[in-house]
Design a protein around this motif. Structure first.
Motif, PDB file in Angstrom:
ATOM      1  N   VAL A  32       0.837  -1.201   0.000  1.00 23.08           N
ATOM      2  CA  VAL A  32       0.000   0.000   0.000  1.00 23.08           C
ATOM      3  C   VAL A  32       0.871   1.249   0.000  1.00 23.08           C
ATOM      4  O   VAL A  32       0.617   2.203  -0.735  1.00 23.08           O
ATOM      5  N   GLY A  33       1.914   1.260   0.826  1.00 23.19           N
ATOM      6  CA  GLY A  33       2.809   2.412   0.874  1.00 23.19           C
ATOM      7  C   GLY A  33       3.496   2.670  -0.454  1.00 23.19           C
ATOM      8  O   GLY A  33       3.594   3.813  -0.907  1.00 23.19           O
ATOM      9  N   ILE A  34       3.957   1.608  -1.100  1.00 25.40           N
ATOM     10  CA  ILE A  34       4.638   1.766  -2.393  1.00 25.40           C
ATOM     11  C   ILE A  34       3.654   2.207  -3.476  1.00 25.40           C
ATOM     12  O   ILE A  34       3.923   3.150  -4.229  1.00 25.40           O
ATOM     13  N   TYR A  56      -7.615   4.458  -5.940  1.00 24.45           N
ATOM     14  CA  TYR A  56      -7.278   3.383  -6.879  1.00 24.45           C
ATOM     15  C   TYR A  56      -6.626   2.216  -6.138  1.00 24.45           C
ATOM     16  O   TYR A  56      -6.978   1.060  -6.358  1.00 24.45           O
ATOM     17  N   VAL A  57      -5.683   2.526  -5.272  1.00 24.33           N
ATOM     18  CA  VAL A  57      -4.991   1.484  -4.500  1.00 24.33           C
ATOM     19  C   VAL A  57      -5.987   0.725  -3.630  1.00 24.33           C
ATOM     20  O   VAL A  57      -5.959  -0.508  -3.556  1.00 24.33           O
ATOM     21  N   GLU A  58      -6.889   1.456  -2.988  1.00 19.84           N
ATOM     22  CA  GLU A  58      -7.898   0.819  -2.133  1.00 19.84           C
ATOM     23  C   GLU A  58      -8.798  -0.101  -2.942  1.00 19.84           C
ATOM     24  O   GLU A  58      -9.072  -1.236  -2.529  1.00 19.84           O
ATOM     25  N   ALA A  59      -9.238   0.352  -4.110  1.00 17.95           N
ATOM     26  CA  ALA A  59     -10.117  -0.479  -4.956  1.00 17.95           C
ATOM     27  C   ALA A  59      -9.400  -1.750  -5.412  1.00 17.95           C
ATOM     28  O   ALA A  59      -9.984  -2.834  -5.397  1.00 17.95           O
ATOM     29  N   VAL A  60      -8.133  -1.630  -5.790  1.00 11.40           N
ATOM     30  CA  VAL A  60      -7.371  -2.809  -6.227  1.00 11.40           C
ATOM     31  C   VAL A  60      -7.209  -3.796  -5.078  1.00 11.40           C
ATOM     32  O   VAL A  60      -7.389  -5.010  -5.252  1.00 11.40           O
ATOM     33  N   LEU A  61      -6.893  -3.304  -3.887  1.00  8.85           N
ATOM     34  CA  LEU A  61      -6.722  -4.211  -2.745  1.00  8.85           C
ATOM     35  C   LEU A  61      -8.035  -4.876  -2.338  1.00  8.85           C
ATOM     36  O   LEU A  61      -8.041  -6.036  -1.929  1.00  8.85           O
ATOM     37  N   ILE A  62      -9.138  -4.167  -2.478  1.00  9.30           N
ATOM     38  CA  ILE A  62     -10.446  -4.771  -2.195  1.00  9.30           C
ATOM     39  C   ILE A  62     -10.717  -5.903  -3.191  1.00  9.30           C
ATOM     40  O   ILE A  62     -11.169  -6.987  -2.807  1.00  9.30           O
ATOM     41  N   ASP A 111       2.498   5.873  -3.396  1.00 11.55           N
ATOM     42  CA  ASP A 111       3.424   6.864  -3.941  1.00 11.55           C
ATOM     43  C   ASP A 111       3.218   7.062  -5.445  1.00 11.55           C
ATOM     44  O   ASP A 111       3.544   8.125  -5.973  1.00 11.55           O
ATOM     45  N   HIS A 112       2.692   6.060  -6.137  1.00 15.97           N
ATOM     46  CA  HIS A 112       2.579   6.098  -7.586  1.00 15.97           C
ATOM     47  C   HIS A 112       1.149   6.280  -8.100  1.00 15.97           C
ATOM     48  O   HIS A 112       0.964   6.688  -9.243  1.00 15.97           O
ATOM     49  N   PHE A 113       0.152   5.934  -7.285  1.00 21.36           N
ATOM     50  CA  PHE A 113      -1.246   5.999  -7.715  1.00 21.36           C
ATOM     51  C   PHE A 113      -2.077   6.689  -6.637  1.00 21.36           C
ATOM     52  O   PHE A 113      -1.697   6.704  -5.469  1.00 21.36           O
ATOM     53  N   PRO A 114      -3.246   7.220  -7.019  1.00 18.29           N
ATOM     54  CA  PRO A 114      -4.141   7.793  -5.997  1.00 18.29           C
ATOM     55  C   PRO A 114      -4.615   6.711  -5.024  1.00 18.29           C
ATOM     56  O   PRO A 114      -4.765   5.543  -5.395  1.00 18.29           O
ATOM     57  N   PHE A 115      -4.867   7.107  -3.777  1.00 23.48           N
ATOM     58  CA  PHE A 115      -5.231   6.136  -2.740  1.00 23.48           C
ATOM     59  C   PHE A 115      -6.530   5.411  -3.073  1.00 23.48           C
ATOM     60  O   PHE A 115      -6.675   4.227  -2.775  1.00 23.48           O
TER      61      PHE A 115
END
Length: 131
Positions: free
Chosen positions: A94-96, A105-111, A99-103
């Protein structure tokens, strides 16, 4: 919240409801992405914790039924270690990615990753249980 979850778990049998609990977890996670504002987000987090605790308790009971008493302590220790390692790796990812994508987007991918892995494990567990 843990007390409410434990009371619900002691009064109801959730052994056939792992799929529904996982779907409830996924729905609440997806809603937390969509809902604007801090108060609705906090309310969804609180609502998420109840099925999360029920899901964890039912998995522990299922594990106890499958493993013998002598093996159980080793299994619990091993699962705790694996859980800690997976948590650290997830936070690192998540931290990495943050740094490269909006949060969002990261949250949706992890879900989606969580839902995919949960579905895969539920299907595999159900197939093994039928045999």
């Amino acid at each position: 919240i843990a007390i409410v979850s434990n009371v619900l778990f002691s009064r109801h049998d959730f052994s056939k409801s792992l799929g529904r609990l996982a779907a409830c977890l996924g729905t609440l996670m997806l809603l937390s992405v969509i809902v604007p504002g801090k108060f609705p987000f906090l309310l969804l987090v609180v609502m998420y914790l109840i099925p999360f605790n029920l899901y964890g308790s039912q998995l522990a009971v299922s594990l106890q039924k499958e493993a013998g008493n002598q093996v159980m302590a080793s299994v619990i220790s091993f699962s705790g270690t694996v859980s800690s390692i997976v948590s650290v790796i997830s936070l690192w990812v998540v931290g990495i990615l943050n740094d490269h994508f909006p949060f969002d987007y990261v949250e949706a991918v992890l879900i989606l990753v969580f839902l995919s892995l949960s579905s895969l494990l539920l299907v595999k567990y159900s197939a093994a249980e039928k045999q």
